[in-house]
Design an enzyme around this catalytic site. Structure first.
Site, PDB file in Angstrom:
ATOM      1  N   ILE A 471       0.835  -1.209   0.000  1.00  0.00           N
ATOM      2  CA  ILE A 471       0.000   0.000   0.000  1.00  0.00           C
ATOM      3  C   ILE A 471       0.870   1.260   0.000  1.00  0.00           C
ATOM      4  O   ILE A 471       0.532   2.263   0.620  1.00  0.00           O
ATOM      5  CB  ILE A 471      -0.981   0.004   1.179  1.00  0.00           C
ATOM      6  N   THR A 473       3.809   2.162   1.250  1.00  0.00           N
ATOM      7  CA  THR A 473       4.394   2.690   2.483  1.00  0.00           C
ATOM      8  C   THR A 473       5.667   3.467   2.194  1.00  0.00           C
ATOM      9  O   THR A 473       5.927   4.510   2.814  1.00  0.00           O
ATOM     10  CB  THR A 473       4.691   1.539   3.460  1.00  0.00           C
ATOM     11  N   GLU A 492       3.240  -4.366  -8.170  1.00  0.00           N
ATOM     12  CA  GLU A 492       2.263  -4.896  -7.206  1.00  0.00           C
ATOM     13  C   GLU A 492       1.161  -5.603  -7.983  1.00  0.00           C
ATOM     14  O   GLU A 492       0.755  -5.142  -9.055  1.00  0.00           O
ATOM     15  CB  GLU A 492       1.675  -3.762  -6.355  1.00  0.00           C
ATOM     16  N   ASP A 514       3.674  -7.626 -13.093  1.00  0.00           N
ATOM     17  CA  ASP A 514       4.165  -8.597 -12.121  1.00  0.00           C
ATOM     18  C   ASP A 514       5.691  -8.615 -12.166  1.00  0.00           C
ATOM     19  O   ASP A 514       6.305  -8.520 -13.230  1.00  0.00           O
ATOM     20  CB  ASP A 514       3.602  -9.978 -12.487  1.00  0.00           C
ATOM     21  N   ILE A 515       6.306  -8.732 -11.004  1.00  0.00           N
ATOM     22  CA  ILE A 515       7.763  -8.677 -10.913  1.00  0.00           C
ATOM     23  C   ILE A 515       8.423  -9.746 -11.773  1.00  0.00           C
ATOM     24  O   ILE A 515       9.528  -9.543 -12.299  1.00  0.00           O
ATOM     25  CB  ILE A 515       8.201  -8.815  -9.441  1.00  0.00           C
ATOM     26  N   CYS A 538       6.045 -13.626   2.836  1.00  0.00           N
ATOM     27  CA  CYS A 538       6.687 -14.454   3.860  1.00  0.00           C
ATOM     28  C   CYS A 538       5.947 -15.762   4.101  1.00  0.00           C
ATOM     29  O   CYS A 538       6.340 -16.523   4.994  1.00  0.00           O
ATOM     30  CB  CYS A 538       6.803 -13.678   5.171  1.00  0.00           C
ATOM     31  N   ARG A 719      -0.273  -6.918   6.007  1.00  0.00           N
ATOM     32  CA  ARG A 719       0.847  -7.220   5.107  1.00  0.00           C
ATOM     33  C   ARG A 719       1.789  -6.037   4.923  1.00  0.00           C
ATOM     34  O   ARG A 719       2.781  -6.150   4.198  1.00  0.00           O
ATOM     35  CB  ARG A 719       0.310  -7.657   3.739  1.00  0.00           C
ATOM     36  N   TRP A 721       4.228  -2.522   5.973  1.00  0.00           N
ATOM     37  CA  TRP A 721       5.329  -2.148   6.852  1.00  0.00           C
ATOM     38  C   TRP A 721       4.828  -1.163   7.910  1.00  0.00           C
ATOM     39  O   TRP A 721       3.828  -0.469   7.714  1.00  0.00           O
ATOM     40  CB  TRP A 721       6.448  -1.493   6.052  1.00  0.00           C
TER      41      TRP A 721
END
Length: 740
Positions: A471, A473, A492, A514-515, A538, A719, A721
């Site tokens: 979002i 951060t 994202e 997408d990465i 994670c 999700r 930070w």
């Protein structure tokens, strides 16, 4: 109180048993004539993929009591009856022998209210008959540490009817002390149907569970398996698996039965109807684990000797591992005087920051194991201590005394530092930080390249590549610090996250593919970049996930996408322009994964817990070359350090700090009793979305876009930070880039 019954889902089937069990049964096609089906000896196992903290979305299985798993075989030849009491199609003397599994365990319920309703509907629940002719073969350890009277289990032979023999029944004690019963068909708990065969070859804990169970069966059957010192686990397993697949010859099923000459350990099989159990302390004060369920006899003897030597001034705590008692530790214990051996240290690194759904640590604060845990009653404390550590290190009988105390303050909260040989360090908070940031087993990498501060007149706006942006951060913090942003490219895939970033930052963020689809050509087109940041998912790295796939499978592999694009973004060696990067992930990961990440990124991480600059715990690892990453974390005057500072008007906080807030809604409830953290107009209440945003450091209504509900907004925040932590890390960038 008996609860109602329900069928477990496929996910629950996998996690329904903590320990691996062996069944010598027969395979048959139930749709065919049983008389024509050959009897084939098979080896079947029921096991969670990870012994440490099995957890699923349906039940918080961390609190399962030491399970009693039995083998039941139909020797009557009369066939079984189904759950509705109707006789099955197979009957007569030709009925194949079918395996039946019985597992008794203690599982806390998330919803006490439905349990009360189910209790009134359980009268028709079928039970096994006391005169049941089915022999039970118990494959649990005879020398297991007896349960306390406050951790009752159920004796199936005393409270049962013959109907329902084809089901596995699990009697689970709910969080409020009631019981709820589950029934599941035994054939759905078999390894061949519910577990992935590849897990045997990939996961060491899985193989260890198989080995321990086969070893127990081998000892009972008197089977001798040749072995030599130094053999690997795989070499020891090979002959045992061949023996098991062959039908446990020559003794067969009879050899797996326990020795009748050995006295029954009745304290381990205490029933819920035992009057002694009802006199114990409230069961919700206790928490039980499967990890640490192995035989710790040698370790306890070693620790007892260590405690005796220290008490008599014949030894020094720092010369022994406080967790197991071994001599010559490799590291210090971060909280108490004493050391840690290599295996205990690795366990600490993996599990110390693992929290249960009630916000408490999943394992003992002293040894990171524990069969039975006692929870601190202080609402702001998340510590728990196992019975074994209290009995050995504090004194015999301490655990029973603690169970009778309400409230009970743990040894991290009491002003007195010394309790027996358990002595809290004066500088434990600094030691804890050093413990997670200075790993002697990690490689020593060259210090990152240092970039001198740039004069204000020569500074230019920053160009950022944000991978797994969430979002936004990173963008929010840069703007709060007043750093001018020339471009902010974000990768994202979550539509809700993209909506938040687009709306709240008015289209200043450019969202890309997408990465995995980003190439070097894209980096050259969008760049050059001055800052690359990201934190891969994670899910498959966190020890909380019992079926995690690790760094090289599942979403864990996305780390290498970050590493790939980081290399594409790095400037040439002759280019002296400042270039910074940062990678974030969870602390509760396996030591091997942490070391692999450090090896690829060529630096060791720093550990920062958001509790120092916010009202919630959130420990994370950060890798990178940002200036001063390892400097002490200091709160600013604008940081909201207590929960009350984050609440709306007329709402009162019950505690100062909250535990880690995740994507799950029940993570908002606090403490062993799952209390609501807020009181409003005399009634308990959960945290509102605006209050969650303040806890994370976001502006009010930051996630209030596109008609998202409360659950969706909490998932985005869970999700994300922590804004104050990222501000702490990004603050030195003001000396290198233009500011507004």
């Amino acid at each position: 109180m008996r609860g109602g019954s329900r069928h477990l889902s496929n996910e629950e089937d996998v996690s329904g048993c903590e320990d691996c069990i062996i069944i010598s049964g027969t395979c048959s096609d139930q749709s065919s004539d049983p008389k024509t089906v050959p009897l084939t000896q098979v080896l079947e196992a029921v096991c969670t993929v990870e012994n440490r903290g099995c957890r699923t979305s349906s039940q918080p299985s961390k609190r399962k009591a030491s399970s009693l798993i039995s083998y039941v075989q139909d020797l009557t030849g009369d066939g079984d009856e189904d759950r509705d009491g109707e006789v099955g199609g197979s009957s007569g003397s030709g009925t194949p022998v079918m395996p039946q599994l019985f597992c008794e365990t203690r599982i806390p319920s998330k919803t006490p209210a439905p349990l009360s309703w189910q209790a009134n509907t359980s009268a028709s629940t079928p039970w096994l008959s006391p005169a049941s002719p089915y022999p039970i073969i118990d494959l649990t350890d005879e020398d297991v540490i007896p349960q306390s009277i406050s951790t009752p289990s159920v004796d199936w032979s005393q409270d049962s009817h013959q109907e329902g023999m084809d089901t596995t029944q699990v009697d689970a004690e709910s969080r409020d002390g009631g019981n709820i019963e589950y029934q599941v068909s035994a054939d759905k708990l078999l390894l061949s149907q519910s577990c992935i065969l590849a897990a045997f070859y990939k996961l060491v804990p899985y193989r260890e569970s198989i080995y321990r169970t086969l070893e127990k069966a081998r000892v009972r059957a008197g089977k001798a398996c040749p072995s030599s010192p130094g053999e690997s686990l795989e070499d020891q397993l090979k002959p045992m698996l061949e023996w098991a697949h062959g039908g446990f010859k020559p003794t067969g099923i009879e050899g797996l039965k326990p020795n009748k000459k050995q006295p029954e350990n009745k304290s381990r099989r205490r029933t819920t109807n035992d009057p002694a159990a009802s006199e114990s302390s409230p069961p919700k004060r206790l928490k039980t684990n499967s990890y640490g369920g192995k035989d710790r006899g040698e370790d306890e003897e070693s620790r007892e000797q260590m405690a005796s030597d220290v008490t008599n001034n014949k030894g020094n705590l720092e010369d022994h591992c406080l967790s197991c008692g071994r001599k010559d530790p490799v590291s210090f214990h971060p909280l108490f005087e004493g050391g840690l051996c290599q295996s205990c240290r690795d366990r600490f690194l993996e599990l110390f920051y693992m929290y249960d759904e009630d916000g408490y640590q999943s394992y003992c604060t002293v040894c990171c194991e524990g069969r039975e845990l006692l929870l601190c009653s202080n609402t702001s404390c998340c510590r728990c201590f196992c019975v074994e550590c209290l009995e050995v290190l504090v004194g015999a009988g301490t655990a029973e005394d603690v169970k009778l105390q309400e409230p009970w303050s743990c040894y991290m909260c009491l002003p007195q530092r010394c309790h027996g040989v358990l002595r809290r360090r004066k500088d434990w908070n600094m030691r804890l930080q050093d413990f997670f940031t200075t790993d002697p087993d990690l490689e020593e990498f060259e210090p990152p390249k240092l970039y001198p501060a740039i004069p204000a007149a020569k500074r230019r706006p920053i160009r950022v590549l944000s991978l797994f942006d969430g979002i936004a951060t990173g963008y929010l913090v840069l703007k709060e610090l007043g750093i001018k942003v020339e471009k902010y490219i974000a990768s994202e895939v979550c539509a809700e996250s993209i909506a938040v970033g687009t709306v709240k930052h008015e289209g200043q963020i450019k969202y890309v593919d997408d990465i995995r689809n980003i190439t070097k050509e894209h980096i050259d087109e969008w760049g050059p970049f001055d800052l690359v940041i990201g934190g891969s998912p994670c899910n498959d790295l966190s020890c909380v996930n019992p079926v995690r796939k690790g760094l090289f499978e599942g979403t864990g592999r996305l780390f290498f996408e970050f590493y790939r694009l980081l290399n594409y973004s790095c400037p040439e060696e002759e280019d002296d322009r400042p270039f910074f990067w940062m990678f974030e992930n969870v602390v509760a990961m396996e030591v091997g994964d942490k070391r692999d990440i450090s090896r690829f990124l060529e630096c060791n991480p720093v550990m920062i817990d958001a509790i120092k600059v916010s009202a919630a715990h959130r420990a994370r690892y950060f890798w990178g070359n940002l200036p001063g990453m390892n400097r002490p974390v200091m709160a600013s005057k604008n940081d909201k350090l207590e929960l009350q500072d984050c609440l709306e008007f007329s709402r009162t906080a019950k505690l100062k700090k909250v535990q880690t807030i995740t994507t799950k809604s029940n993570s908002i409830r606090q403490g062993k009793n799952q209390l609501f953290p807020v009181v409003m107009n005399g009634k308990d209440d959960v945290l509102w979305c605006t209050e969650l945003e303040r806890i994370f450091g976001f502006p009010e209504h930051y996630t209030d876009v596109s008609n998202m509900g409360r659950g969706a907004r909490q998932k985005l925040l869970g999700r994300s930070w922590s804004v104050p932590v990222i501000r702490h890390l990004f603050a030195p960038l003001k000396d290198h880039f233009a500011c507004e």
